[in-house]
Design a protein around this motif. Structure first.
Motif: not given
Length: 298
Positions: A171-178, A190-194, A198-201, A282-285
């Motif tokens: 979930i921390s990958d920049v292409t991942h959103g949940i 919606v939370v995105y990887g950065t 240890d950090e999401l945005e 696969v869902p992307k941002p």
């Protein structure tokens, strides 16, 4: 005429000598204790040396049996811990719904989902992508888009499957959103990887949105990718700059992404699985961004 063999000591003399020596030993028994102790002290090292081979064999056999037993118990306890942690995460969701006087009859949380424990075989060495490889694949029934959790929360989803292994995008990958929601007030975000473990945005968060530091974010179930109610992250900072259109919100994932070893693969209900997993990308941002903007505008 002299006998051929000379006559020896008589039996009476031998008996008398034995009696006298016995009486002497009985009388001197107490006085021989120091001598006995001294001899025992001298011979003790020899006894230890003589017992070393047997002791080594016993120790080796016991250590091997204990090590194997502990390894099996540890693996079984770890498997049970993952299963129980997943159940506790679901129970927390139900507790929050009960606190809001919501009935369990219509709850979207299902308690009978199939689960399989998988072990991490490889960690991505590419600095631009964050993923891990698991020792479960198509042979176990793993499919692309399958949610993956650990004992603390959501870890990611499967993006590639082979016969015996599968690749999980963190979930921390920049292409991942949940899609997530705040447990305190049910606000959907919606939370995105950065790119940082240890950090999401949270993007496109309106300044008027009721979100605070410490809020718990759980999966909302939107998009039919991640089941509802699994912990995802906790809000760490909320910055509302007058020069920006949206608030800057960062969160920390609850899953220990930097030291994961055993993970839990989650299967949805059989109906959802048969309808969704074969042709669901696969869902992307970019896929979830319009939905996030719509929620914020609301």
């Amino acid at each position: 005429m002299k006998p051929i063999f000379a006559r020896g000591i008589s039996n009476q003399f031998r008996l008398t000598l034995a009696i006298i020596l016995s009486v002497i030993l009985i009388v001197a028994n107490g006085r021989l204790d120091p001598v006995r102790k001294s001899i025992s002290s001298v011979l003790s090292p020899l006894q230890y040396v003589a017992n070393i081979p047997g002791a080594l064999l016993d120790w080796s056999a016991e250590s091997l049996a204990t090590r194997n037993m502990l390894a099996k118990q540890n693996k079984e306890l770890l498997r049970q811990q993952l299963l129980m942690s997943e159940r506790l995460q679901r129970f927390e969701q139900l507790r929050q719904e009960n606190d809001r006087l919501r009935g369990l009859l219509g709850s979207p949380v299902h308690m009978d989902a199939k689960k399989v424990v998988a072990e991490v075989m490889e960690v991505a060495s590419d600095p631009y992508h964050q993923y891990v490889v698991l020792n479960q694949g198509e042979r176990t029934g793993v499919f692309v888009g399958q949610p993956v959790v650990d004992a603390q929360g959501v870890v990611g989803q499967v993006v590639q499957v082979s016969e015996l292994t599968s690749r999980v995008l963190l979930i921390s990958d920049v292409t991942h959103g949940i899609p997530v929601r705040v447990t305190r007030n049910d606000v959907r975000l919606v939370v995105y990887g950065t790119g940082v473990l240890d950090e999401l945005e949270l993007k496109f968060v309106s300044k008027s949105t009721d979100i605070r530091v410490g809020d718990l974010l759980v999966s909302s179930g939107l998009g039919n990718r991640f089941p509802e109610g699994y912990p995802v992250a906790r809000v760490m900072s909320v910055i509302k700059d007058d020069g920006q259109s949206y608030a800057t919100v960062t969160a920390q994932p609850l899953a220990a992404l930097d030291r994961i070893r055993y993970l839990l693969l989650i299967w949805p209900d059989e109906l959802e699985h048969s309808q969704d997993h074969n042709n669901t990308p696969v869902p992307k941002p970019s896929d979830v961004m319009p939905e996030a903007k719509q929620e914020v505008s609301e």
